[in-house]
Design a protein around this motif. Sequence first.
Motif, PDB file in Angstrom:
ATOM      1  N   GLN A 187       0.827  -1.203   0.000  1.00  0.00           N
ATOM      2  CA  GLN A 187       0.000   0.000   0.000  1.00  0.00           C
ATOM      3  C   GLN A 187       0.869   1.264   0.000  1.00  0.00           C
ATOM      4  OE1 GLN A 187      -2.917   0.000   3.095  1.00  0.00           O
ATOM      5  NE2 GLN A 187      -3.893   1.886   2.423  1.00  0.00           N
ATOM      6  N   GLY A 188       0.634   2.123  -0.969  1.00  0.00           N
ATOM      7  CA  GLY A 188       1.344   3.387  -1.051  1.00  0.00           C
ATOM      8  C   GLY A 188       2.749   3.309  -1.605  1.00  0.00           C
ATOM      9  N   LEU A 189       3.182   2.132  -2.011  1.00  0.00           N
ATOM     10  CA  LEU A 189       4.535   1.986  -2.535  1.00  0.00           C
ATOM     11  C   LEU A 189       4.586   2.290  -4.035  1.00  0.00           C
ATOM     12  CD1 LEU A 189       5.814  -1.276  -0.785  1.00  0.00           C
ATOM     13  CD2 LEU A 189       6.365   1.096  -0.223  1.00  0.00           C
ATOM     14  N   PRO A 190       5.609   2.976  -4.502  1.00  0.00           N
ATOM     15  CA  PRO A 190       5.744   3.252  -5.939  1.00  0.00           C
ATOM     16  C   PRO A 190       6.104   1.990  -6.707  1.00  0.00           C
ATOM     17  CG  PRO A 190       7.694   3.986  -4.775  1.00  0.00           C
ATOM     18  CD  PRO A 190       6.721   3.553  -3.721  1.00  0.00           C
ATOM     19  N   LYS A 191       5.685   1.939  -7.966  1.00  0.00           N
ATOM     20  CA  LYS A 191       6.017   0.773  -8.791  1.00  0.00           C
ATOM     21  C   LYS A 191       7.507   0.699  -9.069  1.00  0.00           C
ATOM     22  CE  LYS A 191       1.520   0.241 -11.018  1.00  0.00           C
ATOM     23  NZ  LYS A 191       0.766   0.184 -12.291  1.00  0.00           N
ATOM     24  N   GLN A 192       8.158   1.857  -9.130  1.00  0.00           N
ATOM     25  CA  GLN A 192       9.604   1.865  -9.259  1.00  0.00           C
ATOM     26  C   GLN A 192      10.168   3.186  -8.748  1.00  0.00           C
ATOM     27  OE1 GLN A 192      10.051   1.124 -13.517  1.00  0.00           O
ATOM     28  NE2 GLN A 192      10.566   3.276 -13.841  1.00  0.00           N
ATOM     29  N   TRP A 193      11.425   3.158  -8.349  1.00  0.00           N
ATOM     30  CA  TRP A 193      12.092   4.370  -7.893  1.00  0.00           C
ATOM     31  C   TRP A 193      13.596   4.206  -8.054  1.00  0.00           C
ATOM     32  CZ3 TRP A 193      14.382   3.699  -2.740  1.00  0.00           C
ATOM     33  CH2 TRP A 193      13.995   2.517  -2.105  1.00  0.00           C
ATOM     34  N   THR A 194      14.275   5.308  -8.130  1.00  0.00           N
ATOM     35  CA  THR A 194      15.724   5.302  -8.326  1.00  0.00           C
ATOM     36  C   THR A 194      16.414   5.363  -6.968  1.00  0.00           C
ATOM     37  OG1 THR A 194      15.486   6.419 -10.451  1.00  0.00           O
ATOM     38  CG2 THR A 194      17.651   6.469  -9.431  1.00  0.00           C
ATOM     39  N   HIS A 195      17.379   4.491  -6.788  1.00  0.00           N
ATOM     40  CA  HIS A 195      18.016   4.386  -5.473  1.00  0.00           C
ATOM     41  C   HIS A 195      19.487   4.041  -5.635  1.00  0.00           C
ATOM     42  CE1 HIS A 195      18.198   3.742  -1.164  1.00  0.00           C
ATOM     43  NE2 HIS A 195      18.751   2.555  -1.360  1.00  0.00           N
ATOM     44  N   THR A 196      20.310   4.620  -4.777  1.00  0.00           N
ATOM     45  CA  THR A 196      21.741   4.321  -4.737  1.00  0.00           C
ATOM     46  C   THR A 196      22.049   3.540  -3.470  1.00  0.00           C
ATOM     47  OG1 THR A 196      22.303   6.334  -5.961  1.00  0.00           O
ATOM     48  CG2 THR A 196      24.064   5.308  -4.675  1.00  0.00           C
ATOM     49  N   ASP A 197      22.745   2.418  -3.623  1.00  0.00           N
ATOM     50  CA  ASP A 197      23.048   1.601  -2.444  1.00  0.00           C
ATOM     51  C   ASP A 197      24.239   0.698  -2.739  1.00  0.00           C
ATOM     52  OD1 ASP A 197      22.603   0.253   0.151  1.00  0.00           O
ATOM     53  OD2 ASP A 197      20.557   1.011  -0.048  1.00  0.00           O
TER      54      ASP A 197
END
Length: 283
Positions: A187-197
């Motif tokens: 719930q409320g989570l984006p289908k995709q996002w950009t992340h550095t890790d």
Amino acid sequence: MMKRMLKIILWSGIGIIAVAGILLAGFLYKVKHGFPVSYETQVPSIDFPSTHTSVLLFSKATGFRHGESIEAGKKAFAELARKNNWFLYSTEEGGVFNPEQLANFDVVIFNNSTGRVLNDTQQRALENYVEQGGSLIGIHGSGDDSHHWEWYEQNLTGVRFSHHPIDPQLQQTTVMLNAVPDTLLIQGLPKQWTHTDEWYVFFENPRTKGFEVLYTIDGEKIIPGGNFLWIIDKDFGMGKDHPVSWYRASGRGRTFYTSMGHQAEAWEQPAFLQMLENAVGSR
């Protein structure tokens, strides 16, 4: 005279290299097997509210300490607790891992906990807590191979940690949502996002161990090699399907793990925070 000087310089150089090699080997051994450990056994005094979700945030580390991320995680969970009216007990003392007090917590979170952090009795208390209906959440370093605890590895990650990229260590890529049965969790989570890790590489895919995968990255779009001089030769990744967050029922309880969260900046990502908020709320 010149030859003598050259010999001194040569042997001095060899000595420095040898000492550096010994120190490096010792450091790598301690990162993998943990630094000298002491176990806290004093039971703390805790006043549990009767009407709040109770969350235990455990941040002890005896292996590599992700100090900045740990501190950022403490602040972030404190904010989430205020937002959601949770009771949050934050500690690095293992004395709270006893059957009586664990029974009062809805969720236990290992906040980048590395190395051996609990004694045998405390480990069994956590195992029983989860199998009897409790929830365990692990973040990043909590899933490396420094814990030497078979139940923990089988039930939290389900797969064995291999390595993380060395050059570059931190890489930016797209994190992609997978369909899972738990609708509260997404719930409320984006289908995709950009992340550095620092993208952990495991020897197997947790899907093969019965875990539901929440988020993945395309493992073919990062440089996964973990080669480090001549000491480590791990020039491989997990392939295109590279899970970075997953969960599974364990007895009557549940475990949730994300390999994201190496650096403090991860805690500034709204999607990362929402994912962990959901993991607590949908237990």
